[in-house]
Design a protein around this motif. Structure first.
Motif, PDB file in Angstrom:
ATOM      1  N   LYS A   1      10.566  -5.259   1.846  1.00 50.64           N
ATOM      2  CA  LYS A   1       9.665  -5.544   2.737  1.00 50.64           C
ATOM      3  C   LYS A   1       9.099  -4.027   3.286  1.00 50.64           C
ATOM      4  O   LYS A   1       7.845  -3.872   3.244  1.00 50.64           O
ATOM      5  CB  LYS A   1      10.113  -6.113   3.954  1.00 50.64           C
ATOM      6  CG  LYS A   1       9.263  -6.220   5.260  1.00 50.64           C
ATOM      7  CD  LYS A   1       9.713  -7.032   6.421  1.00 50.64           C
ATOM      8  CE  LYS A   1       8.540  -7.181   7.481  1.00 50.64           C
ATOM      9  NZ  LYS A   1       9.384  -7.801   8.858  1.00 50.64           N
ATOM     10  N   PRO A   2      10.096  -3.098   3.537  1.00 52.44           N
ATOM     11  CA  PRO A   2       9.450  -1.579   3.831  1.00 52.44           C
ATOM     12  C   PRO A   2       8.723  -1.074   2.757  1.00 52.44           C
ATOM     13  O   PRO A   2       7.887  -0.192   3.019  1.00 52.44           O
ATOM     14  CB  PRO A   2      10.863  -0.739   3.968  1.00 52.44           C
ATOM     15  CG  PRO A   2      11.881  -1.780   4.054  1.00 52.44           C
ATOM     16  CD  PRO A   2      11.521  -3.053   3.401  1.00 52.44           C
ATOM     17  N   TYR A   3       8.966  -1.309   1.413  1.00 54.22           N
ATOM     18  CA  TYR A   3       8.313  -0.698   0.213  1.00 54.22           C
ATOM     19  C   TYR A   3       6.790  -1.622   0.248  1.00 54.22           C
ATOM     20  O   TYR A   3       5.861  -0.800  -0.118  1.00 54.22           O
ATOM     21  CB  TYR A   3       8.825  -1.020  -1.114  1.00 54.22           C
ATOM     22  CG  TYR A   3      10.072  -0.249  -1.072  1.00 54.22           C
ATOM     23  CD1 TYR A   3      10.271   1.025  -1.562  1.00 54.22           C
ATOM     24  CD2 TYR A   3      11.314  -0.797  -0.751  1.00 54.22           C
ATOM     25  CE1 TYR A   3      11.466   1.869  -1.465  1.00 54.22           C
ATOM     26  CE2 TYR A   3      12.684  -0.287  -1.122  1.00 54.22           C
ATOM     27  CZ  TYR A   3      12.654   1.160  -1.396  1.00 54.22           C
ATOM     28  OH  TYR A   3      13.844   1.657  -1.304  1.00 54.22           O
ATOM     29  N   LYS A   4       6.822  -2.740   0.733  1.00 54.01           N
ATOM     30  CA  LYS A   4       5.244  -3.313   0.597  1.00 54.01           C
ATOM     31  C   LYS A   4       4.665  -2.664   1.818  1.00 54.01           C
ATOM     32  O   LYS A   4       3.220  -2.489   1.564  1.00 54.01           O
ATOM     33  CB  LYS A   4       5.441  -4.775   1.011  1.00 54.01           C
ATOM     34  CG  LYS A   4       6.095  -5.700  -0.070  1.00 54.01           C
ATOM     35  CD  LYS A   4       6.132  -7.224   0.361  1.00 54.01           C
ATOM     36  CE  LYS A   4       6.635  -8.315  -0.799  1.00 54.01           C
ATOM     37  NZ  LYS A   4       6.621  -9.558  -0.530  1.00 54.01           N
ATOM     38  N   ARG A   5       5.019  -2.199   2.718  1.00 56.89           N
ATOM     39  CA  ARG A   5       4.277  -1.368   3.723  1.00 56.89           C
ATOM     40  C   ARG A   5       3.446  -0.242   3.285  1.00 56.89           C
ATOM     41  O   ARG A   5       2.598   0.084   3.516  1.00 56.89           O
ATOM     42  CB  ARG A   5       5.225  -1.317   4.710  1.00 56.89           C
ATOM     43  CG  ARG A   5       4.393  -0.520   6.095  1.00 56.89           C
ATOM     44  CD  ARG A   5       5.506  -0.343   7.310  1.00 56.89           C
ATOM     45  NE  ARG A   5       5.106   0.607   8.147  1.00 56.89           N
ATOM     46  CZ  ARG A   5       5.549   1.141   9.148  1.00 56.89           C
ATOM     47  NH1 ARG A   5       7.031   0.766   9.403  1.00 56.89           N
ATOM     48  NH2 ARG A   5       4.931   1.740  10.275  1.00 56.89           N
TER      49      ARG A   5
ATOM     50  N   LEU B   1       0.115   3.531  -4.643  1.00 56.52           N
ATOM     51  CA  LEU B   1      -0.849   3.496  -5.463  1.00 56.52           C
ATOM     52  C   LEU B   1      -1.905   4.851  -5.544  1.00 56.52           C
ATOM     53  O   LEU B   1      -2.353   5.048  -6.430  1.00 56.52           O
ATOM     54  CB  LEU B   1      -1.684   2.296  -5.072  1.00 56.52           C
ATOM     55  CG  LEU B   1      -1.044   0.802  -5.320  1.00 56.52           C
ATOM     56  CD1 LEU B   1      -2.115  -0.233  -4.695  1.00 56.52           C
ATOM     57  CD2 LEU B   1      -0.795   0.821  -6.752  1.00 56.52           C
ATOM     58  N   MET B   2      -1.964   5.263  -4.300  1.00 59.78           N
ATOM     59  CA  MET B   2      -2.635   6.530  -4.118  1.00 59.78           C
ATOM     60  C   MET B   2      -1.956   7.630  -4.903  1.00 59.78           C
ATOM     61  O   MET B   2      -2.584   8.610  -5.565  1.00 59.78           O
ATOM     62  CB  MET B   2      -2.953   6.993  -2.526  1.00 59.78           C
ATOM     63  CG  MET B   2      -3.828   5.983  -1.805  1.00 59.78           C
ATOM     64  SD  MET B   2      -3.990   6.405  -0.145  1.00 59.78           S
ATOM     65  CE  MET B   2      -4.525   7.991  -0.205  1.00 59.78           C
TER      66      MET B   2
END
Length: 314
Positions: free
Chosen positions: A16-20, A26-27
């Motif tokens: 969950k924290p990584y999805k945030r 991606l940048m």
């Protein structure tokens, strides 16, 4: 079954924290790809430093010669001069650029007019993006023996013309001046961004306590600038065995009469590469510079950790 559900929930909680922060990752991806392709893939070519490179055999098929390529640089009669010039100039560049960069950053941030401040920030960075080839022609316009502006000025006040490109004693000052003019803006922008990030309430509180402008700079601005200054110095020290090839080759116009004060490790390797076409020797010199740079970073970081552990990079 309950254990599996628990494991899945735990895994979901971990993700969950990584999805945030997925948009940020991606940048970062293009920059990381560039870093990998431009900085890490070429490291496989370090093997050239230990080979007698042959085009037909390629990088991996050329004859292995061990440390023989390093003798080209380390046993050169010009090694003391190369070390003196490379290290001496770089130390001067680091110290002068930091002092002038910090001073200019403080002066620019003190400008009250926002439009003029932005103009000053852009102007100070402009020399940094100018090609060194153009800079060399600009220097030539001032120092040309016949048509140079400085010689015209000397003649107008009753002095004889100076053959600048044949006289060694002037070039340490010329090279330091040109480097300062061209490079100080980059560090200055970093210092400006740090100063603008300082909480303005600190300055307001200092004003209420009757602090002078210099006291605010000494006790508020400079302490906040300390981490940035150390980082800039550390990155510069990492390249202390390298030199700006354009500055030391293009600007002096490759004049042999002043080579004792303008020749560095990079220009020496370039000239040897042109005459001997030995790629292994140039690779060995670059490898030596990188290793020495790493050693200097480790030493400087160790010293920094002893005096200010929170400002050390590692």
């Amino acid at each position: 079954m309950s254990n599996k559900v628990k494991e899945k929930k735990t895994l979901a909680e971990r993700i969950k924290p990584y999805k945030r922060y997925l948009p940020l990752y991606l940048m970062m991806l293009p920059a990381l790809l560039y870093l990998f392709i431009n900085n890490y893939l070429p490291m496989s070519g370090l093997v050239l430093a230990f080979e007698k490179y042959n085009v037909q055999d390629g990088i991996w098929g050329s004859k292995f010669v061990g440390l023989k390529n390093f003798k080209f640089l380390l046993k050169s009669n010009e090694l003391p001069i190369l070390f003196r010039n490379t290290l001496g100039y770089n130390l001067c560049f680091i110290i002068i650029n930091i002092i002038f960069g910090v001073a200019l950053a403080i002066l620019i941030t003190e400008i009250g007019n926002l439009a003029f401040r932005k103009f000053a920030q852009s102007s100070i960075l402009f020399p940094f993006v100018v090609s060194i080839v153009i800079v060399s022609y600009m220097v030539r316009a001032f120092l040309d023996p016949e048509a140079g502006m400085l010689n015209h000025l000397l003649v107008s006040i009753g002095h004889q013309k100076i053959s600048w490109y044949d006289t060694e004693k002037f070039w340490p000052f010329i090279l330091i001046f040109v480097n300062t003019w061209k490079s100080v803006g980059y560090g200055c922008i970093l210092y400006i961004s740090t100063i603008l990030g300082i909480d303005s309430s600190l300055y307001e509180s200092a004003s209420l306590d009757g602090a002078t402008k210099f006291q605010k700079i000494r006790y508020i601005t400079l302490p906040f600038l300390k981490p940035t200054i150390i980082t800039v110095a550390l990155l510069s020290i990492g390249r202390i065995f390298n030199s700006d090839f354009g500055l030391f080759f293009q600007v002096p116009q490759n004049s042999g009469l002043i080579s004792d004060v303008t020749q560095t490790i990079d220009t020496f390797v370039y000239k040897a590469l042109i005459t001997q076409s030995n790629i292994g020797m140039s690779a060995a010199a670059s490898f030596f510079q990188s290793v020495m740079g790493l050693i200097m970073i480790l030493i400087f970081n160790t010293i920094t950790r002893k005096f200010s552990e929170e400002n050390a990079l590692f």
